[in-house]
Design an enzyme around this catalytic site. Structure first.
Site, PDB file in Angstrom:
ATOM      1  N   LYS A  40      69.955  18.842 -73.871  1.00 23.02           N
ATOM      2  CA  LYS A  40      71.618  19.486 -73.462  1.00 23.02           C
ATOM      3  C   LYS A  40      71.981  19.006 -72.350  1.00 23.02           C
ATOM      4  O   LYS A  40      71.392  19.213 -71.317  1.00 23.02           O
ATOM      5  CB  LYS A  40      71.265  21.138 -73.311  1.00 23.02           C
ATOM      6  CG  LYS A  40      72.615  21.669 -73.211  1.00 23.02           C
ATOM      7  CD  LYS A  40      72.586  23.421 -73.431  1.00 23.02           C
ATOM      8  CE  LYS A  40      72.325  23.952 -72.194  1.00 23.02           C
ATOM      9  NZ  LYS A  40      73.275  23.777 -70.996  1.00 23.02           N
ATOM     10  N   ASP A  67      77.259  20.407 -74.377  1.00 23.49           N
ATOM     11  CA  ASP A  67      77.357  21.420 -73.844  1.00 23.49           C
ATOM     12  C   ASP A  67      78.603  21.781 -72.943  1.00 23.49           C
ATOM     13  O   ASP A  67      78.545  21.909 -71.584  1.00 23.49           O
ATOM     14  CB  ASP A  67      76.478  22.328 -73.222  1.00 23.49           C
ATOM     15  CG  ASP A  67      76.484  23.888 -72.939  1.00 23.49           C
ATOM     16  OD1 ASP A  67      77.430  24.380 -73.329  1.00 23.49           O
ATOM     17  OD2 ASP A  67      75.856  24.432 -71.930  1.00 23.49           O
ATOM     18  N   LYS A  69      81.651  23.119 -73.820  1.00 24.87           N
ATOM     19  CA  LYS A  69      82.363  24.361 -74.282  1.00 24.87           C
ATOM     20  C   LYS A  69      83.876  24.076 -74.280  1.00 24.87           C
ATOM     21  O   LYS A  69      84.584  24.917 -73.361  1.00 24.87           O
ATOM     22  CB  LYS A  69      81.985  25.560 -73.088  1.00 24.87           C
ATOM     23  CG  LYS A  69      80.455  25.926 -73.119  1.00 24.87           C
ATOM     24  CD  LYS A  69      80.316  27.247 -72.470  1.00 24.87           C
ATOM     25  CE  LYS A  69      79.001  27.530 -72.298  1.00 24.87           C
ATOM     26  NZ  LYS A  69      77.932  26.451 -71.513  1.00 24.87           N
ATOM     27  N   ASP A  72      90.752  24.712 -75.251  1.00 20.41           N
ATOM     28  CA  ASP A  72      92.215  24.010 -74.923  1.00 20.41           C
ATOM     29  C   ASP A  72      93.197  24.362 -75.934  1.00 20.41           C
ATOM     30  O   ASP A  72      92.745  24.901 -77.193  1.00 20.41           O
ATOM     31  CB  ASP A  72      91.916  22.726 -74.402  1.00 20.41           C
ATOM     32  CG  ASP A  72      93.220  22.161 -73.575  1.00 20.41           C
ATOM     33  OD1 ASP A  72      94.564  22.473 -73.717  1.00 20.41           O
ATOM     34  OD2 ASP A  72      92.694  21.480 -72.409  1.00 20.41           O
ATOM     35  N   THR A 131      77.556  35.474 -71.515  1.00 19.95           N
ATOM     36  CA  THR A 131      76.734  36.291 -71.414  1.00 19.95           C
ATOM     37  C   THR A 131      76.776  36.813 -69.699  1.00 19.95           C
ATOM     38  O   THR A 131      76.066  37.996 -69.346  1.00 19.95           O
ATOM     39  CB  THR A 131      75.189  35.953 -71.404  1.00 19.95           C
ATOM     40  OG1 THR A 131      74.937  34.738 -70.630  1.00 19.95           O
ATOM     41  CG2 THR A 131      74.743  35.920 -72.801  1.00 19.95           C
ATOM     42  N   ARG A 223      64.688  25.930 -66.687  1.00 22.12           N
ATOM     43  CA  ARG A 223      63.784  26.032 -65.714  1.00 22.12           C
ATOM     44  C   ARG A 223      62.399  26.463 -66.004  1.00 22.12           C
ATOM     45  O   ARG A 223      61.370  26.059 -65.125  1.00 22.12           O
ATOM     46  CB  ARG A 223      64.459  27.222 -64.802  1.00 22.12           C
ATOM     47  CG  ARG A 223      65.695  26.558 -63.686  1.00 22.12           C
ATOM     48  CD  ARG A 223      66.490  27.639 -63.402  1.00 22.12           C
ATOM     49  NE  ARG A 223      67.331  28.399 -64.049  1.00 22.12           N
ATOM     50  CZ  ARG A 223      67.725  29.210 -64.065  1.00 22.12           C
ATOM     51  NH1 ARG A 223      68.128  29.701 -62.744  1.00 22.12           N
ATOM     52  NH2 ARG A 223      68.557  29.896 -64.985  1.00 22.12           N
TER      53      ARG A 223
END
Ligand code: C5P
Length: 249
Positions: A40, A67, A69, A72, A131, A223
């Site tokens: 990603k 990624d 997002k 527009d 989130t 991570r």
């Protein structure tokens, strides 16, 4: 007990390549190629180094989730979607809250472009509610629904507009699966192993096994692999958890 191939488990793991420079990103790709299903590339890495990291990942024969997002006016998002297809990405995303016209035009442009260049049609995901937002935040920006209701509302909108699936938190997987059927793709970040105390800034976490068992098609992990003392071992452990989740479905 179902017989789950390790390859099918690997294909479901997306590694979040959250680096700010090309050399570090590439060294992760070299280490994890063949051990994860996709890489990603998000806003930080793409803004810092541009498309060359995507070209490098593709040259090594690995898959890319871009990624960024997109959000527009429909014409601009459609053009960005085409550019993503020309970069040969395997997955990219748009904000469902850009509206059904925006999502539809992105899907149409991406698929037409893929057909024109005889390339693969990418998976196009919609982001519903970030989130980081809770009910109070939604009210502040003028959305009266609760986060759960808004997630379902926007996921339905995205599905009707032709999106392939959604990015969804662990807590929404079952609700979305029940309402949107088995073909709609669910990609879930916020994965932490059952025994892990370290949740970083992730609030609603789930183990890889649980997320897959509940019905996620892909999980995004950063991570727990990148900060492990032995990243490749951590990665292989997560692949095993995915295999366990698939077997338990
Ligand atoms: O390091 P960690 O496993 O938490 O990384 C998760 C990745 O998924 C990051 O790239 C983050 O931006 C992304 N993400 C997330 N939560 C979302 C959507 C995306 O953590 N709701």
């Amino acid at each position: 007990m179902k017989n789950i191939s390790i390859e099918s488990a690997i294909s479901k793991l997306i590694f979040a390549l959250d680096a700010d420079n090309y050399e570090e990103a590439l060294s992760w790709v070299q280490l994890l190629s063949g051990h994860v299903g996709m890489f990603k590339v998000g806003k930080e890495l793409y803004t810092a180094v541009g498309p060359k990291i995507i070209e490098s990942i593709k040259d090594i024969g690995q898959k890319v989730f871009l990624d960024l997002k997109f959000h527009d006016i429909p014409n601009t998002v459609a053009r960005a979607a085409k550019a993503a297809v020309r970069l040969n990405v395997d997955m990219f995303n748009v904000h469902a809250s850009g509206g059904s016209q925006m999502v539809k035009e992105a899907v149409t442009a991406a698929w037409n472009c893929a057909d024109e260049i005889a390339g693969e049609r990418p998976i196009i995901l919609a982001v519903t509610v970030l989130t980081s937002l809770n009910n109070t935040d939604l009210a502040e920006i003028g959305f009266p629904r609760t986060t759960g209701d808004q997630v379902l509302h926007l996921a339905r909108l995205a599905q009707n507009a032709g999106a392939s699936g959604v990015v969804a938190s662990a807590q929404d997987i079952e609700m979305l699966r029940a309402n949107l059927g088995n073909k709609f793709i669910i990609v879930t970040p916020g994965i932490r192993s059952a025994g892990s105390i370290k949740k970083d800034d992730q609030k609603r976490t789930l183990s890889a096994c649980e997320a897959i068992k509940k019905g996620a098609d892909y999980i995004v992990v950063g991570r727990p692999i990148s900060t492990a003392s032995k990243p490749l071992d951590a990665c292989q452990q997560i692949v095993q958890e995915i295999a366990d989740g698939l077997a338990a479905r």
